[in-house]
Design a protein around this motif. Structure first.
Motif, PDB file in Angstrom:
ATOM      1  N   ILE A 113       0.842  -1.209   0.000  1.00 33.86           N
ATOM      2  CA  ILE A 113       0.000   0.000   0.000  1.00 33.86           C
ATOM      3  C   ILE A 113       0.870   1.249   0.000  1.00 33.86           C
ATOM      4  N   PHE A 114       1.928   1.265   0.818  1.00 31.69           N
ATOM      5  CA  PHE A 114       2.797   2.438   0.881  1.00 31.69           C
ATOM      6  C   PHE A 114       3.688   2.557  -0.355  1.00 31.69           C
ATOM      7  N   GLN A 115       3.788   1.482  -1.143  1.00 30.95           N
ATOM      8  CA  GLN A 115       4.521   1.549  -2.405  1.00 30.95           C
ATOM      9  C   GLN A 115       3.593   1.849  -3.589  1.00 30.95           C
ATOM     10  N   GLY A 116       2.298   2.067  -3.320  1.00 29.38           N
ATOM     11  CA  GLY A 116       1.398   2.516  -4.370  1.00 29.38           C
ATOM     12  C   GLY A 116       0.342   1.539  -4.831  1.00 29.38           C
ATOM     13  N   LEU A 117       0.259   0.345  -4.236  1.00 27.93           N
ATOM     14  CA  LEU A 117      -0.808  -0.578  -4.604  1.00 27.93           C
ATOM     15  C   LEU A 117      -2.139   0.043  -4.190  1.00 27.93           C
ATOM     16  N   PHE A 118      -3.080   0.149  -5.106  1.00 24.98           N
ATOM     17  CA  PHE A 118      -4.396   0.742  -4.851  1.00 24.98           C
ATOM     18  C   PHE A 118      -5.191  -0.255  -4.023  1.00 24.98           C
ATOM     19  N   TYR A 119      -5.663   0.174  -2.853  1.00 24.59           N
ATOM     20  CA  TYR A 119      -6.409  -0.694  -1.945  1.00 24.59           C
ATOM     21  C   TYR A 119      -7.875  -0.305  -1.974  1.00 24.59           C
ATOM     22  N   ILE A 120      -8.744  -1.272  -2.289  1.00 19.97           N
ATOM     23  CA  ILE A 120     -10.187  -1.080  -2.222  1.00 19.97           C
ATOM     24  C   ILE A 120     -10.715  -2.060  -1.187  1.00 19.97           C
ATOM     25  N   GLY A 121     -11.383  -1.525  -0.165  1.00 25.47           N
ATOM     26  CA  GLY A 121     -11.961  -2.363   0.874  1.00 25.47           C
ATOM     27  C   GLY A 121     -13.472  -2.278   0.842  1.00 25.47           C
ATOM     28  N   VAL A 122     -14.109  -3.398   1.139  1.00 28.55           N
ATOM     29  CA  VAL A 122     -15.563  -3.458   1.251  1.00 28.55           C
ATOM     30  C   VAL A 122     -15.882  -3.974   2.652  1.00 28.55           C
ATOM     31  N   SER A 123     -16.574  -3.168   3.448  1.00 27.02           N
ATOM     32  CA  SER A 123     -17.021  -3.542   4.785  1.00 27.02           C
ATOM     33  C   SER A 123     -15.850  -4.057   5.630  1.00 27.02           C
ATOM     34  N   ALA A 124     -15.793  -5.348   5.906  1.00 28.49           N
ATOM     35  CA  ALA A 124     -14.684  -5.900   6.698  1.00 28.49           C
ATOM     36  C   ALA A 124     -13.338  -5.581   6.054  1.00 28.49           C
ATOM     37  N   GLY A 125     -13.297  -5.613   4.743  1.00 33.15           N
ATOM     38  CA  GLY A 125     -12.067  -5.265   4.016  1.00 33.15           C
ATOM     39  C   GLY A 125     -11.644  -3.830   4.246  1.00 33.15           C
ATOM     40  N   SER A 126     -12.607  -2.970   4.562  1.00 34.40           N
ATOM     41  CA  SER A 126     -12.301  -1.583   4.916  1.00 34.40           C
ATOM     42  C   SER A 126     -11.836  -1.475   6.366  1.00 34.40           C
ATOM     43  N   MET A 127     -12.504  -2.198   7.226  1.00 32.95           N
ATOM     44  CA  MET A 127     -12.241  -2.090   8.663  1.00 32.95           C
ATOM     45  C   MET A 127     -10.822  -2.493   9.043  1.00 32.95           C
ATOM     46  N   ILE A 128     -10.211  -3.421   8.306  1.00 34.32           N
ATOM     47  CA  ILE A 128      -8.892  -3.914   8.700  1.00 34.32           C
ATOM     48  C   ILE A 128      -7.776  -2.893   8.490  1.00 34.32           C
ATOM     49  N   LEU A 129      -8.047  -1.810   7.762  1.00 33.52           N
ATOM     50  CA  LEU A 129      -7.041  -0.765   7.607  1.00 33.52           C
ATOM     51  C   LEU A 129      -7.123   0.278   8.709  1.00 33.52           C
ATOM     52  N   THR A 130      -8.130   0.158   9.571  1.00 38.44           N
ATOM     53  CA  THR A 130      -8.367   1.130  10.628  1.00 38.44           C
ATOM     54  C   THR A 130      -8.035   0.514  11.988  1.00 38.44           C
ATOM     55  N   THR A 131      -8.420   1.210  13.037  1.00 44.11           N
ATOM     56  CA  THR A 131      -8.187   0.694  14.386  1.00 44.11           C
ATOM     57  C   THR A 131      -9.393  -0.086  14.908  1.00 44.11           C
ATOM     58  N   SER A 132     -10.303  -0.463  14.024  1.00 43.03           N
ATOM     59  CA  SER A 132     -11.518  -1.189  14.424  1.00 43.03           C
ATOM     60  C   SER A 132     -11.267  -2.627  14.839  1.00 43.03           C
ATOM     61  N   VAL A 133     -10.182  -3.190  14.375  1.00 44.46           N
ATOM     62  CA  VAL A 133      -9.910  -4.614  14.564  1.00 44.46           C
ATOM     63  C   VAL A 133      -8.575  -4.784  15.283  1.00 44.46           C
ATOM     64  N   GLU A 134      -8.541  -5.696  16.232  1.00 46.77           N
ATOM     65  CA  GLU A 134      -7.293  -5.987  16.936  1.00 46.77           C
ATOM     66  C   GLU A 134      -6.266  -6.532  15.949  1.00 46.77           C
ATOM     67  N   ASN A 135      -5.020  -6.092  16.086  1.00 47.42           N
ATOM     68  CA  ASN A 135      -3.912  -6.511  15.223  1.00 47.42           C
ATOM     69  C   ASN A 135      -4.145  -6.153  13.759  1.00 47.42           C
ATOM     70  N   SER A 136      -4.848  -5.040  13.510  1.00 52.90           N
ATOM     71  CA  SER A 136      -5.132  -4.601  12.146  1.00 52.90           C
ATOM     72  C   SER A 136      -3.911  -3.937  11.527  1.00 52.90           C
ATOM     73  N   LEU A 137      -4.059  -3.515  10.284  1.00 50.40           N
ATOM     74  CA  LEU A 137      -2.986  -2.787   9.627  1.00 50.40           C
ATOM     75  C   LEU A 137      -2.840  -1.388  10.223  1.00 50.40           C
ATOM     76  N   GLY A 138      -3.921  -0.821  10.742  1.00 52.09           N
ATOM     77  CA  GLY A 138      -3.856   0.448  11.451  1.00 52.09           C
ATOM     78  C   GLY A 138      -3.355   1.629  10.635  1.00 52.09           C
ATOM     79  N   ILE A 139      -3.519   1.595   9.333  1.00 49.78           N
ATOM     80  CA  ILE A 139      -3.049   2.690   8.482  1.00 49.78           C
ATOM     81  C   ILE A 139      -3.851   3.961   8.752  1.00 49.78           C
ATOM     82  N   ILE A 140      -5.128   3.810   9.037  1.00 49.62           N
ATOM     83  CA  ILE A 140      -5.980   4.945   9.377  1.00 49.62           C
ATOM     84  C   ILE A 140      -6.200   4.899  10.888  1.00 49.62           C
ATOM     85  N   PRO A 141      -5.830   5.966  11.595  1.00 49.96           N
ATOM     86  CA  PRO A 141      -5.860   5.943  13.061  1.00 49.96           C
ATOM     87  C   PRO A 141      -7.236   6.206  13.664  1.00 49.96           C
TER      88      PRO A 141
END
Length: 184
Positions: A113-141
């Motif tokens: 993602i930080f090298q430019g791969l376009f990430y599209i998330g749907v519902s759960a796929g969106s949540m894993i980039l945030t702090t909503s899920v334990e041990n997530s990617l946490g890209i969005i705080p």
């Protein structure tokens, strides 16, 4: 170089499909996408997978340019970076995160993602980039809640770190190096 589009329901809102298409680096017929259905671990969410795949084909992505990846083996950064985008479906965000962490895919995905791969998330796929899920990617705080009908975060700037983002089925969080906003 980041391009992140976090949705509740994919490209049901054609404005979100337009954001995707307008931010591709190649013509759509040359674009290659990794399709991740892993979060769909029950019958209800599995029934949505064909509609998610249809988001991509309706946008003009050739079926031959879509690789399904079910987080069942290690996918290297080098391999992942031969694709232009990754589309991560909905279902159970906890199950998805556990599957990705089990094989060590989270660090590979974050690097991509930080090298430019376009990430599209749907519902759960969106949540894993945030702090909503334990041990997530946490890209969005911020924690993210999709499919909201009340207390929806208004379109515009993303709230300060730690504040929840509640998006309706017509909204998305769009983040690029130049932009961070909630859009319809």
């Amino acid at each position: 170089m980041k391009k992140i589009l976090l949705t509740s329901t994919g490209f049901d809102n054609k404005n979100l499909e337009k954001i995707f298409l307008d931010n591709l680096v190649k013509p759509v017929h040359d674009t290659k996408v990794v399709f991740v259905p892993t979060a769909a671990n029950d019958e209800e969410s599995k029934s949505v997978i064909p509609f998610c795949l249809q988001d991509l084909t309706n946008a003009g992505i050739e079926e031959s340019n879509i690789m399904t990846y079910d987080c069942d083996h290690v996918l290297s950064l080098e391999t992942l970076m031969t694709f232009d985008a990754i589309y991560v479906c909905g279902g159970s965000e906890t199950y998805l995160m556990e599957a990705m962490n089990k094989i060590g895919f989270t660090s590979v995905l974050k690097d991509a993602i930080f090298q430019g791969l376009f990430y599209i998330g749907v519902s759960a796929g969106s949540m894993i980039l945030t702090t909503s899920v334990e041990n997530s990617l946490g890209i969005i705080p911020n924690p993210l809640e999709p499919h909201c009908e009340e207390d929806i975060t208004p379109c515009g700037s993303i709230p300060e770190a730690g504040k929840p983002i509640n998006i309706s089925d017509n909204q998305a969080v769009w983040i690029s190096d130049e932009t961070s906003l909630i859009s319809e």
